[in-house]
Design a protein around this motif. Structure first.
Motif: not given
Length: 169
Positions: A112-141
Motif C-alpha cells: 500500500f502506498s496510501s489508504a486508497t492506492g497500492a503497488d501490485v507485483t504479479y506474474a502475467l501468464t500466457l497459456k499457463g506459461a509465465t510471460a512477464l514475471p514480477d510485472a508491476s501495476g497499481t490498484s486504486v480504491n
C-alpha cells in the motif's frame, strides 16, 4: 512469449478512451521485472494503509486476478477496473482477442502506498506459461472497491508498442 503477452492488448489500444485519465498527465507505471523493497510490510497498519490492510490486500489480489481471468465476462471485468464503464471498449477488444483469452495473472505482492492506492507485483501468464514475471501495476480504491488501475492497463498497451493508445491512456 513476453512479446506475445504484451501484444494481447494492442487491438484494444485504439478503443482506449477515458477522459479522466486515471490519474492525470503523469506517465503510467511501466510493468517491470524489478522488485522494490518495501519500507513497511503490507500487513502492518500505518497511516499510508487502509483501515483493514489484510482485507484490502485480499480484495486487491482477487480483483486483479479476476480482471486477467479469461473466463470472466467483460461486465465483471468492468466492475474491477478503475473507471470501468468508460473503458468498456478496451475491455471488449481485450476479451475478444484470441490471446486475451489465454492470459491470466497471479498476484505475488501488494504494497500500500496510501489508504486508497497500492503497488501490485504479479506474474502475467500466457497459456499457463509465465510471460512477464514480477510485472508491476497499481490498484486504486474507487467506490469502496479495490480495482485494477487504468494506468496498469495503459502501461501494458504502451509496452505493446502503441505510442498513442488514445485519450485516457
Amino acid at each position: 512469449m513476453a512479446a506475445a503477452a504484451v501484444l494481447l492488448v494492442a487491438p484494444a489500444a485504439v478503443a482506449c478512451g477515458d477522459d479522466s485519465g486515471g490519474g492525470g498527465d503523469s506517465d503510467p507505471p511501466k510493468p517491470s521485472a524489478e522488485k522494490s523493497t518495501p519500507d513497511t510490510p503490507s500487513e502492518a497498519p500505518s497511516e499510508d494503509a487502509p483501515a483493514d490492510p489484510a482485507a484490502a490486500e485480499k480484495q486487491v489480489k482477487e480483483n486483479f486476478e479476476k480482471f486477467f481471468d479469461p473466463a470472466v465476462p467483460v461486465k465483471d471485468k468492468e466492475a474491477v477496473l478503475e473507471n470501468g464503464a468508460k473503458m468498456r471498449g478496451v475491455l471488449e477488444s481485450f476479451s475478444g482477442d484470441k490471446r486475451g483469452k489465454q492470459v491470466s495473472a497471479d498476484v505475488t505482492k501488494v504494497e500500500f502506498s496510501s489508504a486508497t492506492g497500492a503497488d501490485v507485483t504479479y506474474a502475467l501468464t500466457l497459456k499457463g506459461a509465465t510471460a512477464l514475471p514480477d510485472a508491476s501495476g497499481t490498484s486504486v480504491n474507487q467506490d469502496d472497491t479495490w480495482k485494477v488501475s487504468v494506468k496498469t492497463l495503459c502501461a501494458l498497451v504502451k509496452l505493446s508498442g502503441n505510442e498513442s493508445p488514445g485519450p485516457g491512456c
